[in-house]
Enzyme design. Structure first.
Site, PDB file in Angstrom:
ATOM      1  N   HIS A 161       0.835  -1.216   0.000  1.00  0.00           N
ATOM      2  CA  HIS A 161       0.000   0.000   0.000  1.00  0.00           C
ATOM      3  C   HIS A 161       0.871   1.269   0.000  1.00  0.00           C
ATOM      4  O   HIS A 161       0.423   2.322   0.450  1.00  0.00           O
ATOM      5  CB  HIS A 161      -0.948   0.045   1.197  1.00  0.00           C
ATOM      6  CG  HIS A 161      -1.693  -1.237   1.449  1.00  0.00           C
ATOM      7  ND1 HIS A 161      -2.951  -1.489   0.965  1.00  0.00           N
ATOM      8  CD2 HIS A 161      -1.317  -2.363   2.115  1.00  0.00           C
ATOM      9  CE1 HIS A 161      -3.346  -2.704   1.333  1.00  0.00           C
ATOM     10  NE2 HIS A 161      -2.364  -3.258   2.027  1.00  0.00           N
ATOM     11  N   SER A 282      15.209  22.118 -15.198  1.00  0.00           N
ATOM     12  CA  SER A 282      14.056  22.991 -15.379  1.00  0.00           C
ATOM     13  C   SER A 282      14.543  24.344 -15.878  1.00  0.00           C
ATOM     14  O   SER A 282      15.601  24.818 -15.477  1.00  0.00           O
ATOM     15  CB  SER A 282      13.322  23.174 -14.046  1.00  0.00           C
ATOM     16  OG  SER A 282      12.576  24.379 -14.062  1.00  0.00           O
ATOM     17  N   LYS A 288      16.372  22.097  -9.949  1.00  0.00           N
ATOM     18  CA  LYS A 288      15.654  20.886 -10.360  1.00  0.00           C
ATOM     19  C   LYS A 288      16.500  19.928 -11.189  1.00  0.00           C
ATOM     20  O   LYS A 288      17.295  20.320 -12.031  1.00  0.00           O
ATOM     21  CB  LYS A 288      14.416  21.247 -11.208  1.00  0.00           C
ATOM     22  CG  LYS A 288      13.305  21.912 -10.452  1.00  0.00           C
ATOM     23  CD  LYS A 288      12.593  21.022  -9.453  1.00  0.00           C
ATOM     24  CE  LYS A 288      11.787  19.908 -10.069  1.00  0.00           C
ATOM     25  NZ  LYS A 288      10.494  20.332 -10.541  1.00  0.00           N
ATOM     26  N   GLU A 295       9.574   9.194 -16.418  1.00  0.00           N
ATOM     27  CA  GLU A 295       8.182   9.611 -16.631  1.00  0.00           C
ATOM     28  C   GLU A 295       7.692   9.227 -18.025  1.00  0.00           C
ATOM     29  O   GLU A 295       6.556   8.782 -18.216  1.00  0.00           O
ATOM     30  CB  GLU A 295       8.051  11.123 -16.439  1.00  0.00           C
ATOM     31  CG  GLU A 295       8.331  11.571 -15.020  1.00  0.00           C
ATOM     32  CD  GLU A 295       8.549  13.073 -14.957  1.00  0.00           C
ATOM     33  OE1 GLU A 295       7.562  13.796 -14.804  1.00  0.00           O
ATOM     34  OE2 GLU A 295       9.702  13.521 -15.067  1.00  0.00           O
TER      35      GLU A 295
END
Ligand code: ARG
Length: 462
Positions: A161, A282, A288, A295
């Site tokens: 979970h 970024s 970043k 992704e």
């Protein structure tokens, strides 16, 4: 461009050429040119067979075979002029062959049809992709084995979970993905065995009256045997569906791992550091470092499964044998194959380059009461409590630690004894995460010794 004259390949009974819209919806040359090499290999095998069986002369077959190689080199060097009026790769190649060798080119299409031709070309193309997927999967598995070997005994939290459950080892977690990609590999190999029958010579749908030798062309093209039923041979796209099914399951595995890498590389987790080579920055936030490759891999399952669904729907309810609907098979498979191979390669590179942060993994492994099950097991083993009672006692101890804002090993013996008087200091031995993972020696368990056995087994298998 609209031809005002009728099609030179099939236009005998036509007095007018197609409407521009008809040509646009009908033509597949925009994408099926990707099967040029397969088309030419199939035609060369067919021509050689026609000569061997006496259907055409040796000199015609020789002219055809040579001419086809010229066509192939024109396509490979980019000098070939593809024509939409000629619809597809099959007719583009044959028309050019006619320009190069003249009359013998007209004999190539004896005893075959575009229906068995396209099925053959497409099978050869898909077969190459299965081979590429096999190579990509083996490389990815090797990268995972490298990670597993480096950190076979490193502790980290195991989750259910996405809540801390029990400590596991980094090696064990990597090896879970080895099992998944290993099953993908076996599915790829199974699919290849099942699909490897030649449609060539099934002709339009019924076979042919020419004395062709389908064994010969099958062997020349690396097939195990000719497909046994001509109706099935020209209308079967199971191999493409199976390819997409295998790709979809593998893409799901890739997406699950990609998701973990996205989570693990965050500042909150810091379980792994992705290499600069597989990260992006970024344009506004200088600090970043984004896991874009992970992704995008995670997203690829969308289009791959989309292709699977699309082709399932194309094939649904089609009567035997060939229908033009089947021309819609290729773009789906091409796109899925391109993206599957890319995702496999990107995942392999990312895994090979990434660094597991042993200290962060260890710190997280000990938090969240991850050894509560070990404590309950100790109460069963040493004090002889029934497991349900041990579970309850442990739950009370967890509540106590939680209230105090500490972890289980930080409780004192007096704290322990206030919940169950028989608890002794020996309990602290099982509350350490190292002891916890070392004790999980059951087959398939997370103990480093077990993990190393599995790594050795996979090294051997590859
Ligand atoms: N371009 C067609 C396809 O991809 C080739 C087969 C055409 N056959 C036919 N009878 N029109 O399916």
């Amino acid at each position: 461009m609209t031809d005002t004259t009728s099609n030179q390949m099939w236009g005998g009974r036509f007095s007018a050429g197609p409407d521009a819209i008809m040509e646009a919806i009908n033509a597949s040359i925009g994408f099926d040119r990707r099967m040029a090499a397969q088309d030419i290999a199939g035609s060369r095998a067919h021509a050689a067979m026609l000569a061997a069986t006496g259907v055409i002369t040796d000199s015609d077959a020789e002219a055809i075979g040579k001419g086809l190689l010229t066509v192939l080199s024109e396509i490979e060097t980019g000098t070939f002029a593809f024509s939409t009026a000629l619809e597809d790769i099959h007719m583009n190649v044959e028309a050019r062959l006619k320009e190069i060798v003249g009359e013998p080119a007209g004999r190539l299409h004896t005893g075959r049809s575009r229906n068995d031709q396209v099925a053959t070309d497409f099978k050869l193309w898909v077969r190459d992709q299965l081979d590429a997927a096999e190579t990509g999967l083996i490389a990815l598995i090797r990268a995972l084995l490298g990670q597993a070997e480096a950190g076979a005994g490193w502790v980290m939290p195991g989750f259910t979970h996405l809540q801390t459950a029990q400590p596991v080892t980094w090696g064990h977690h990597m090896m879970a993905y080895v099992e998944m990609f290993g099953r993908d590999l076996s599915r790829v190999r199974d699919a290849r065995v099942r699909m490897n029958e030649s449609p060539l010579g099934a002709a339009a749908l019924a076979g042919t009256s020419f004395p062709i030798d389908r064994e010969m062309t099958a062997t020349a093209l690396g097939f195990d045997r000719p497909a046994a039923n001509s109706l099935d041979a020209v209308s079967d796209r199971d191999f493409a569906l199976e390819f997409l099914g295998v790709a979809s399951i593998c893409a799901i595995h890739l997406s699950r791992f990609a998701e973990e890498l996205v989570i693990w590389s965050s500042a909150q987790f810091r379980f792994v550091t992705l290499s600069d080579r597989f990260s992006t920055g970024s344009s506004i936030m200088p600090q970043k470092k984004n896991p874009d490759a992970a992704e995008l891999i995670r997203a690829k399952v969308g289009r791959i499964f989309g292709a699977n669904t699309a082709l399932m729907m194309v094939m649904k309810g089609l009567p035997l044998a060939y229908s033009k609907d089947m021309q819609e098979d290729k773009e789906q498979v091409f796109d899925a194959a391109d993206n599957w191979m890319l995702a496999l390669a990107a995942m392999e590179g990312m895994v090979r380059d990434m660094t597991a942060n042993r200290d962060s993994l260890a710190a997280a492994a000990g938090s969240g009461f991850s050894t509560a099950t070990d404590l309950a097991d100790w109460l069963v083993r040493v004090l002889g409590l029934p497991f349900r009672d041990a579970h309850h006692v442990t739950g009370s101890l967890v509540a106590k630690a939680e209230a105090r804002g500490c972890d289980l090993p930080d409780l004192t013996l007096a704290d322990m004894q206030s919940v169950h008087p028989d608890i002794t200091a020996g309990v602290f031995d099982v509350l350490g995460v190292e002891n916890s993972v070392n004790s999980r020696m059951s087959y398939g368990g997370t103990a480093p010794a077990r993990v190393r056995e599995q790594i050795a087994r996979w090294r051997q298998a590859l």
